[in-house]
Design a protein around this motif. Structure first.
Motif, short mmCIF file in Angstrom:
data_model
loop_
_atom_site.label_atom_id
_atom_site.label_comp_id
_atom_site.label_asym_id
_atom_site.label_seq_id
_atom_site.Cartn_x
_atom_site.Cartn_y
_atom_site.Cartn_z
N PRO A 166 0.80 -1.24 0.00
CA PRO A 166 0.00 0.00 0.00
C PRO A 166 0.82 1.28 0.00
CG PRO A 166 -0.06 -1.04 2.17
CD PRO A 166 0.60 -2.02 1.24
N ASP A 167 2.04 1.26 0.57
CA ASP A 167 2.84 2.47 0.65
C ASP A 167 4.32 2.10 0.84
OD1 ASP A 167 3.24 1.90 3.46
OD2 ASP A 167 1.31 2.87 3.86
N TYR A 168 5.17 3.12 0.85
CA TYR A 168 6.61 2.86 0.93
C TYR A 168 7.05 2.40 2.31
CZ TYR A 168 7.35 4.58 -3.76
OH TYR A 168 7.33 4.72 -5.13
N GLN A 169 6.32 2.77 3.34
CA GLN A 169 6.68 2.27 4.66
C GLN A 169 6.49 0.76 4.73
OE1 GLN A 169 8.23 4.24 6.84
NE2 GLN A 169 8.01 5.85 5.29
N ALA A 170 5.41 0.27 4.10
CA ALA A 170 5.20 -1.18 4.04
C ALA A 170 6.28 -1.84 3.20
CB ALA A 170 3.81 -1.46 3.47
N CYS A 171 6.69 -1.18 2.13
CA CYS A 171 7.78 -1.70 1.29
C CYS A 171 9.08 -1.80 2.09
CB CYS A 171 8.01 -0.78 0.09
SG CYS A 171 6.95 -1.12 -1.32
N MET A 172 9.37 -0.77 2.86
CA MET A 172 10.59 -0.76 3.65
C MET A 172 10.61 -1.92 4.64
SD MET A 172 12.68 1.79 2.86
CE MET A 172 13.52 2.41 4.31
N LEU A 173 9.49 -2.14 5.30
CA LEU A 173 9.40 -3.24 6.26
C LEU A 173 9.59 -4.57 5.54
CD1 LEU A 173 8.87 -4.10 9.18
CD2 LEU A 173 6.42 -4.13 8.64
N ALA A 174 8.96 -4.69 4.38
CA ALA A 174 9.08 -5.94 3.61
C ALA A 174 10.52 -6.17 3.18
CB ALA A 174 8.15 -5.89 2.40
N LEU A 175 11.22 -5.12 2.80
CA LEU A 175 12.62 -5.25 2.38
C LEU A 175 13.49 -5.70 3.55
CD1 LEU A 175 14.79 -4.88 0.21
CD2 LEU A 175 14.95 -2.47 0.90
N LYS A 176 13.28 -5.09 4.70
CA LYS A 176 14.11 -5.43 5.86
C LYS A 176 13.81 -6.83 6.41
CE LYS A 176 13.17 -1.53 8.04
NZ LYS A 176 13.22 -0.46 9.08
N GLN A 177 12.57 -7.30 6.16
CA GLN A 177 12.19 -8.65 6.63
C GLN A 177 12.37 -9.71 5.55
OE1 GLN A 177 8.16 -8.20 8.12
NE2 GLN A 177 8.86 -7.35 10.07
N ASP A 178 13.03 -9.35 4.46
CA ASP A 178 13.35 -10.29 3.38
C ASP A 178 12.10 -10.83 2.68
OD1 ASP A 178 15.12 -11.61 1.70
OD2 ASP A 178 15.22 -13.39 2.96
N GLN A 179 11.05 -10.04 2.67
CA GLN A 179 9.84 -10.42 1.92
C GLN A 179 9.91 -9.93 0.48
OE1 GLN A 179 6.68 -8.77 4.28
NE2 GLN A 179 7.00 -10.20 5.97
N VAL A 180 10.73 -8.93 0.23
CA VAL A 180 11.06 -8.50 -1.13
C VAL A 180 12.57 -8.31 -1.18
CG1 VAL A 180 8.83 -7.36 -1.53
CG2 VAL A 180 10.77 -6.02 -0.65
N ASP A 181 13.10 -8.29 -2.39
CA ASP A 181 14.54 -8.14 -2.57
C ASP A 181 14.96 -6.71 -2.86
OD1 ASP A 181 15.23 -11.02 -2.45
OD2 ASP A 181 14.01 -11.10 -4.27
N ALA A 182 14.01 -5.89 -3.31
CA ALA A 182 14.38 -4.53 -3.70
C ALA A 182 13.14 -3.64 -3.80
CB ALA A 182 15.09 -4.54 -5.06
N ILE A 183 13.39 -2.34 -3.68
CA ILE A 183 12.39 -1.33 -3.98
C ILE A 183 12.95 -0.50 -5.11
CG2 ILE A 183 11.01 0.60 -3.06
CD1 ILE A 183 11.67 -0.44 -0.24
N THR A 184 12.15 -0.23 -6.11
CA THR A 184 12.62 0.60 -7.22
C THR A 184 11.65 1.72 -7.50
OG1 THR A 184 13.37 0.63 -9.53
CG2 THR A 184 11.60 -0.92 -8.97
N THR A 185 12.18 2.91 -7.59
CA THR A 185 11.40 4.09 -7.95
C THR A 185 12.38 5.24 -8.16
OG1 THR A 185 9.46 5.44 -7.37
CG2 THR A 185 10.97 4.87 -5.57
N ASN A 186 11.87 6.46 -8.18
CA ASN A 186 12.68 7.66 -8.31
C ASN A 186 13.79 7.67 -7.26
OD1 ASN A 186 13.42 10.51 -7.86
ND2 ASN A 186 11.81 10.94 -9.34
#
Length: 259
Positions: A166-186
């Motif tokens: 839903p938002d970048y804070q959720a992305c950040m948490l997912a990245l730190k918890q190894d649920q995603v490998d990367a975030i890509t944007t500007n």
């Protein structure tokens, strides 16, 4: 500083391209402008206390003042930017709004007021991802309302697994918890997120897909668009843009001097 100078000169040149033609109704007729800014992006547009702070916020305030208008800032998330303009909820949207041909069918854009690049945010111990091709087979976050992850798959032809959040804070948490490998944007968005987190997350400095960030306003408001463009040009010519970029992104690892 070479990259910063290129960004400045390119932005000034592009805003001179014009705003098309349209109807006489304009935001210039208003005493107060309602401006949509992001509440969720550290160093870019972020809600703090009872107000907002960040690069985009300062750009919004500068433009309003150049137009001689009072202003009121409202929060606008990525998925709500187009609706904020179309519904009249906001007169201007200064919210990491990348200019695209698809978006220009519905929204008029002034600018760009900033030119940057798409990049990749990764964990500090991950050295497998150095460029966009390394995202093949990786899980990448997609924030609702953003098209950055899809651009990797569709425009770059990289077979990555896009996972929605839903938002970048959720992305950040997912990245730190190894649920995603990367975030890509500007890249400025990623730099702000890394700066706020302070946990060593880092930019890959892949620098692909030039991002032209504009100010959204109602289609047909040519007079308003032209005045906003003049304000953007002034912002670069008087040194304000360079000052704001250094203030908000200096020391984040953003490579201003590599291009």
């Amino acid at each position: 500083m070479k990259r910063l100078m290129i960004v400045m000169l390119a932005a000034v040149a592009l805003v001179a391209a014009g705003c098309g033609s349209g109807t006489p109704e304009s935001l210039l007729d208003k005493d107060e402008l309602v401006i949509g800014v992001r509440p969720d992006l550290p160093s870019v547009g972020f809600r703090k206390g009872g107000g907002f702070e960040g690069f985009d916020v300062d750009v919004a305030v500068y433009v309003a003042e150049r137009l001689g208008k009072k202003h009121r800032l409202i929060p606008v998330l990525a998925a709500d930017r187009e609706d904020a303009v179309l519904s009249g909820k906001a007169d201007l949207v200064v919210a990491t709004y990348t200019i695209s041909e698809e978006r220009k069918q519905k929204v008029l854009f002034a600018g760009p007021y900033h030119i940057s690049y798409q990049d990749i945010l990764i964990r500090p111990d991950d050295y497998r991802i150095r460029n966009v091709r390394d995202l093949r087979g990786r899980r990448i976050c997609e924030v609702e309302g953003s098209n950055a992850a899809q651009r990797v798959v569709e425009e770059r032809g990289v077979a990555a697994e896009v996972k929605p959040y839903p938002d970048y804070q959720a992305c950040m948490l997912a990245l730190k918890q190894d649920q995603v490998d990367a975030i890509t944007t500007n890249d400025v968005i990623l730099a702000g997120l890394a700066r706020q987190d302070g946990g060593g997350l880092r930019l890959a400095n892949a620098q692909f897909n030039e991002q032209r960030t504009g100010i959204g306003l109602r289609r047909g408001d040519v007079a308003g668009c032209e005045e906003v463009n003049r304000a953007i040009t002034d912002m670069y010519q008087d040194g304000t843009a360079a000052k704001l970029l250094r203030e908000w992104f200096g020391g984040t690892g953003l490579h201003f001097g590599t291009i």
